[in-house]
Enzyme design. Structure first.
Site, PDB file in Angstrom:
ATOM      1  N   LYS A 162     -11.747   0.856 -14.924  1.00 58.91           N
ATOM      2  CA  LYS A 162     -12.392  -0.597 -14.431  1.00 58.91           C
ATOM      3  C   LYS A 162     -12.484  -1.364 -15.736  1.00 58.91           C
ATOM      4  O   LYS A 162     -12.280  -2.466 -15.711  1.00 58.91           O
ATOM      5  CB  LYS A 162     -13.562  -0.445 -13.547  1.00 58.91           C
ATOM      6  CG  LYS A 162     -13.111   0.181 -12.256  1.00 58.91           C
ATOM      7  CD  LYS A 162     -12.323  -0.807 -11.298  1.00 58.91           C
ATOM      8  CE  LYS A 162     -11.675  -0.052 -10.087  1.00 58.91           C
ATOM      9  NZ  LYS A 162     -10.663  -0.955  -9.371  1.00 58.91           N
ATOM     10  N   ASP A 199       0.840  -1.171   0.060  1.00 65.05           N
ATOM     11  CA  ASP A 199       0.209  -0.096   0.035  1.00 65.05           C
ATOM     12  C   ASP A 199       0.828   1.314  -0.089  1.00 65.05           C
ATOM     13  O   ASP A 199       2.049   1.017   0.545  1.00 65.05           O
ATOM     14  CB  ASP A 199      -0.907  -0.118   1.426  1.00 65.05           C
ATOM     15  CG  ASP A 199      -2.060   0.717   1.121  1.00 65.05           C
ATOM     16  OD1 ASP A 199      -3.230   0.264   1.289  1.00 65.05           O
ATOM     17  OD2 ASP A 199      -1.900   2.081   0.831  1.00 65.05           O
ATOM     18  N   SER A 207     -16.143  -3.217 -10.735  1.00 61.57           N
ATOM     19  CA  SER A 207     -17.332  -2.475 -10.170  1.00 61.57           C
ATOM     20  C   SER A 207     -18.403  -2.377 -11.125  1.00 61.57           C
ATOM     21  O   SER A 207     -18.274  -2.564 -12.376  1.00 61.57           O
ATOM     22  CB  SER A 207     -16.917  -0.836 -10.104  1.00 61.57           C
ATOM     23  OG  SER A 207     -18.034  -0.068  -9.815  1.00 61.57           O
ATOM     24  N   PHE A 241     -21.040  -3.855  -6.148  1.00 64.89           N
ATOM     25  CA  PHE A 241     -22.058  -2.980  -5.998  1.00 64.89           C
ATOM     26  C   PHE A 241     -21.758  -1.909  -5.039  1.00 64.89           C
ATOM     27  O   PHE A 241     -20.594  -1.187  -5.246  1.00 64.89           O
ATOM     28  CB  PHE A 241     -23.362  -3.593  -6.100  1.00 64.89           C
ATOM     29  CG  PHE A 241     -23.901  -4.110  -7.239  1.00 64.89           C
ATOM     30  CD1 PHE A 241     -23.242  -5.179  -7.959  1.00 64.89           C
ATOM     31  CD2 PHE A 241     -24.939  -3.428  -8.009  1.00 64.89           C
ATOM     32  CE1 PHE A 241     -23.594  -5.764  -8.980  1.00 64.89           C
ATOM     33  CE2 PHE A 241     -25.382  -3.967  -9.384  1.00 64.89           C
ATOM     34  CZ  PHE A 241     -24.599  -4.987  -9.915  1.00 64.89           C
ATOM     35  N   TYR A 265     -12.574   7.305 -13.955  1.00 64.42           N
ATOM     36  CA  TYR A 265     -12.652   6.096 -13.021  1.00 64.42           C
ATOM     37  C   TYR A 265     -13.173   5.034 -13.717  1.00 64.42           C
ATOM     38  O   TYR A 265     -12.732   3.778 -13.604  1.00 64.42           O
ATOM     39  CB  TYR A 265     -13.204   6.566 -11.732  1.00 64.42           C
ATOM     40  CG  TYR A 265     -13.400   5.433 -10.947  1.00 64.42           C
ATOM     41  CD1 TYR A 265     -12.614   4.726 -10.043  1.00 64.42           C
ATOM     42  CD2 TYR A 265     -15.005   4.966 -10.895  1.00 64.42           C
ATOM     43  CE1 TYR A 265     -13.130   3.502  -9.464  1.00 64.42           C
ATOM     44  CE2 TYR A 265     -15.368   3.898  -9.997  1.00 64.42           C
ATOM     45  CZ  TYR A 265     -14.120   3.040  -9.380  1.00 64.42           C
ATOM     46  OH  TYR A 265     -14.639   2.043  -8.733  1.00 64.42           O
ATOM     47  N   PHE A 278      -6.356  -4.454  -5.152  1.00 67.91           N
ATOM     48  CA  PHE A 278      -7.260  -3.448  -4.929  1.00 67.91           C
ATOM     49  C   PHE A 278      -6.685  -2.167  -4.987  1.00 67.91           C
ATOM     50  O   PHE A 278      -7.736  -1.083  -5.369  1.00 67.91           O
ATOM     51  CB  PHE A 278      -7.589  -3.302  -3.270  1.00 67.91           C
ATOM     52  CG  PHE A 278      -8.527  -4.725  -2.967  1.00 67.91           C
ATOM     53  CD1 PHE A 278      -9.802  -4.523  -2.981  1.00 67.91           C
ATOM     54  CD2 PHE A 278      -7.508  -5.461  -2.184  1.00 67.91           C
ATOM     55  CE1 PHE A 278     -10.548  -5.755  -2.636  1.00 67.91           C
ATOM     56  CE2 PHE A 278      -8.421  -6.584  -1.746  1.00 67.91           C
ATOM     57  CZ  PHE A 278      -9.721  -6.632  -1.754  1.00 67.91           C
TER      58      PHE A 278
HETATM   59  C1  UD1 Z   1     -20.148   5.687  -6.599  1.00 67.09           C
HETATM   60  C2  UD1 Z   1     -19.525   5.981  -8.018  1.00 67.09           C
HETATM   61  C3  UD1 Z   1     -19.126   4.685  -8.693  1.00 67.09           C
HETATM   62  C4  UD1 Z   1     -18.077   3.981  -7.701  1.00 67.09           C
HETATM   63  C5  UD1 Z   1     -18.751   3.866  -6.194  1.00 67.09           C
HETATM   64  C6  UD1 Z   1     -17.602   3.468  -5.197  1.00 67.09           C
HETATM   65  C7  UD1 Z   1     -20.713   7.987  -9.385  1.00 67.09           C
HETATM   66  C8  UD1 Z   1     -21.566   8.671 -10.040  1.00 67.09           C
HETATM   67  N1  UD1 Z   1     -20.476   6.700  -8.956  1.00 67.09           N
HETATM   68  O1  UD1 Z   1     -21.333   5.094  -6.654  1.00 67.09           O
HETATM   69  O2  UD1 Z   1     -18.662   4.470  -9.884  1.00 67.09           O
HETATM   70  O3  UD1 Z   1     -18.072   2.691  -8.051  1.00 67.09           O
HETATM   71  O4  UD1 Z   1     -19.277   5.176  -5.831  1.00 67.09           O
HETATM   72  O5  UD1 Z   1     -18.093   3.472  -3.988  1.00 67.09           O
HETATM   73  O6  UD1 Z   1     -20.024   8.750  -8.183  1.00 67.09           O
HETATM   74  N2  UD1 Z   1     -26.089  10.218  -2.736  1.00 67.09           N
HETATM   75  C9  UD1 Z   1     -26.680  11.335  -1.925  1.00 67.09           C
HETATM   76  N3  UD1 Z   1     -26.308  12.156  -1.176  1.00 67.09           N
HETATM   77  C10 UD1 Z   1     -24.803  12.165  -0.948  1.00 67.09           C
HETATM   78  C11 UD1 Z   1     -24.306  11.029  -1.618  1.00 67.09           C
HETATM   79  C12 UD1 Z   1     -24.818  10.066  -2.230  1.00 67.09           C
HETATM   80  O7  UD1 Z   1     -28.239  11.592  -2.197  1.00 67.09           O
HETATM   81  O8  UD1 Z   1     -24.311  13.099  -0.167  1.00 67.09           O
HETATM   82  C13 UD1 Z   1     -26.967   9.198  -3.369  1.00 67.09           C
HETATM   83  C14 UD1 Z   1     -26.461   9.145  -4.793  1.00 67.09           C
HETATM   84  O9  UD1 Z   1     -26.919  10.197  -5.734  1.00 67.09           O
HETATM   85  C15 UD1 Z   1     -26.751   7.756  -5.209  1.00 67.09           C
HETATM   86  C16 UD1 Z   1     -26.410   7.181  -3.792  1.00 67.09           C
HETATM   87  O10 UD1 Z   1     -26.642   7.983  -2.827  1.00 67.09           O
HETATM   88  O11 UD1 Z   1     -28.149   7.672  -5.613  1.00 67.09           O
HETATM   89  C17 UD1 Z   1     -25.125   6.432  -3.642  1.00 67.09           C
HETATM   90  O12 UD1 Z   1     -24.388   7.352  -3.956  1.00 67.09           O
HETATM   91  P1  UD1 Z   1     -22.704   6.566  -3.789  1.00 67.09           P
HETATM   92  O13 UD1 Z   1     -22.562   6.309  -2.430  1.00 67.09           O
HETATM   93  O14 UD1 Z   1     -21.938   8.181  -4.072  1.00 67.09           O
HETATM   94  O15 UD1 Z   1     -22.575   5.306  -4.735  1.00 67.09           O
HETATM   95  P2  UD1 Z   1     -22.791   5.653  -6.341  1.00 67.09           P
HETATM   96  O16 UD1 Z   1     -22.911   6.741  -6.756  1.00 67.09           O
HETATM   97  O17 UD1 Z   1     -23.965   4.593  -6.370  1.00 67.09           O
END
Ligand code: UD1
Length: 338
Positions: free
Chosen positions: A156, A34, A127, A180, A152, A83
């Site tokens: 992947k 790391d 991912s 996921f 990013y 990783f």
């Molecule tokens: C994100 C990345 C994805 C990555 C993953 C790693 C994006 C678009 N995608 O996934 O490529 O593999 O992280 O962990 O960034 N949300 C809110 N408020 C917040 C933060 C998030 O409403 O402050 C919502 C987002 O809109 C989404 C959900 O929560 O619908 C999950 O968000 P997040 O945890 O950032 O993951 P992803 O976007 O799914």
């Protein structure tokens, strides 16, 4: 019998550290590489506290090819779980070359050293982002890989392609695990997620808001075509995710893989909306989360959750822990942070 020695790159990161714990619990010898660019050395103490074994640790930047070559000269490695990578979507849009260098050139050096030193087993952190907004839900491994939304995500996709090309001509067997949304922390609370700066992901933002570090959680959009209008994801406990790496590795070590490159979705199979997550957090931890609805975040998809049949049947693995358990552990971990 000699123990298998497994190299875990990025082994002090969020998913890496939980995987090192599970590897050591299963009797593997672990060596971690790391560069500490996005984590802290104290994670090594956390792993040691849980397992009573301090894994060998090499602080190294995989971008330094000579160091990678020298590492493999001095270590007899049976398999690699890779990783180490940069993972902030927004940053990757701002600094694409950082992402291509950190995530792609390092993979190339690793594969060169693995093939030169006859290390035939690789587990690759991929991912669900490779599917983009899939046309069908739940998402199977046969869903088409869509054009990446960010550098990013592209790293992947390219990473999977590079590995596949190499498996065609070298003695290399690989499994790409398409995660996921990993969340939660080890129930010992010795290791968890360490977001630096303002969290971009939902769960660290929720826990920091509950802790009063952030004033309010912004829910990005309530006009999605989903039951409550907020976006849907498949949140998987990091400990369940870590365990899947062990079964995938054992599959390769025992030669049970059906092709030289395999792909598995790792999720729970259940989709949860942002509001579901907030309410599950409130229930699991008996507290309220301050939130407001704001506009959608650019680049976000409507819904993604896994069809887990292939992982269930081929790996014999399934997620055991639920959303509330994951959110309880995430909160316990948050309480431990200074
Ligand atoms: C994100 C990345 C994805 C990555 C993953 C790693 C994006 C678009 N995608 O996934 O490529 O593999 O992280 O962990 O960034 N949300 C809110 N408020 C917040 C933060 C998030 O409403 O402050 C919502 C987002 O809109 C989404 C959900 O929560 O619908 C999950 O968000 P997040 O945890 O950032 O993951 P992803 O976007 O799914």
């Amino acid at each position: 019998m000699k123990k298998n020695k497994i190299l875990v790159t990025g082994g002090l990161g969020f998913i890496g550290s939980h995987t090192v714990v599970e590897l050591q619990n299963k009797g593997f010898d672990v060596v971690i590489i790391d560069d500490l660019s996005n984590t802290k050395i104290e994670v090594l103490d956390g792993i040691t506290a849980i397992t009573n074994i301090r894994p060998e640790f090499v602080q190294m930047d995989l971008k330094k090819k000579e160091d990678v070559v020298s590492f493999f000269k001095h270590h007899d490695i049976d398999g690699v779980i890779h990783f180490a990578a940069s993972k902030a979507v927004g940053e990757s849009v701002e600094q694409p070359l950082k992402y291509y260098e950190n995530n792609i050139s390092t993979l190339v050096y690793l594969l060169q050293s693995m093939t030169e030193n006859k290390v035939p087993h690789l587990i690759f952190s991929s991912s669900c982002t490779v599917y983009g907004q899939a046309d069908e839900l739940p998402i199977t491994e046969n869903a088409p890989v869509k054009k990446a939304e960010s550098p990013y995500g592209n790293t992947k996709q390219i990473g999977e392609e590079i590995i596949q090309d190499v498996t065609k001509v070298e003695n290399l067997n690989a499994i790409a695990l398409r995660y996921f949304n990993p969340i939660g922390a080890h129930d010992s609370v010795h290791i968890g997620e360490l977001p630096l700066g303002v969290p971009q992901n939902l769960i660290p933002f929720v826990t920091q808001t509950a802790a009063g570090i952030r004033e309010e959680l912004s829910v990005f959009g309530d006009d999605y075509p989903t039951p409550d209008g907020t976006a849907v994801r498949d949140y998987i406990h990091v400990v369940d995710l870590a365990k899947a790496h062990i079964v995938a590795l054992q599959r390769l070590l025992q030669g049970k893989n059906k092709s030289k490159m395999e792909y598995f979705n790792l999720g729970t199979g259940t989709g949860s909306s942002v509001l579901d997550v907030i309410h599950a957090f409130e229930k699991a931890n008996q507290m309220d989360v301050n939130y407001k609805i704001v506009a959608r975040r650019e680049g976000d998809i409507t819904a993604a959750y896994a069809n887990t049949t292939l992982a269930n049947e081929e790996l014999g693995w399934k997620a055991d822990l639920g959303l509330e358990e994951a959110l309880y552990s995430a909160w316990q971990w948050q309480l431990k942070q200074k």
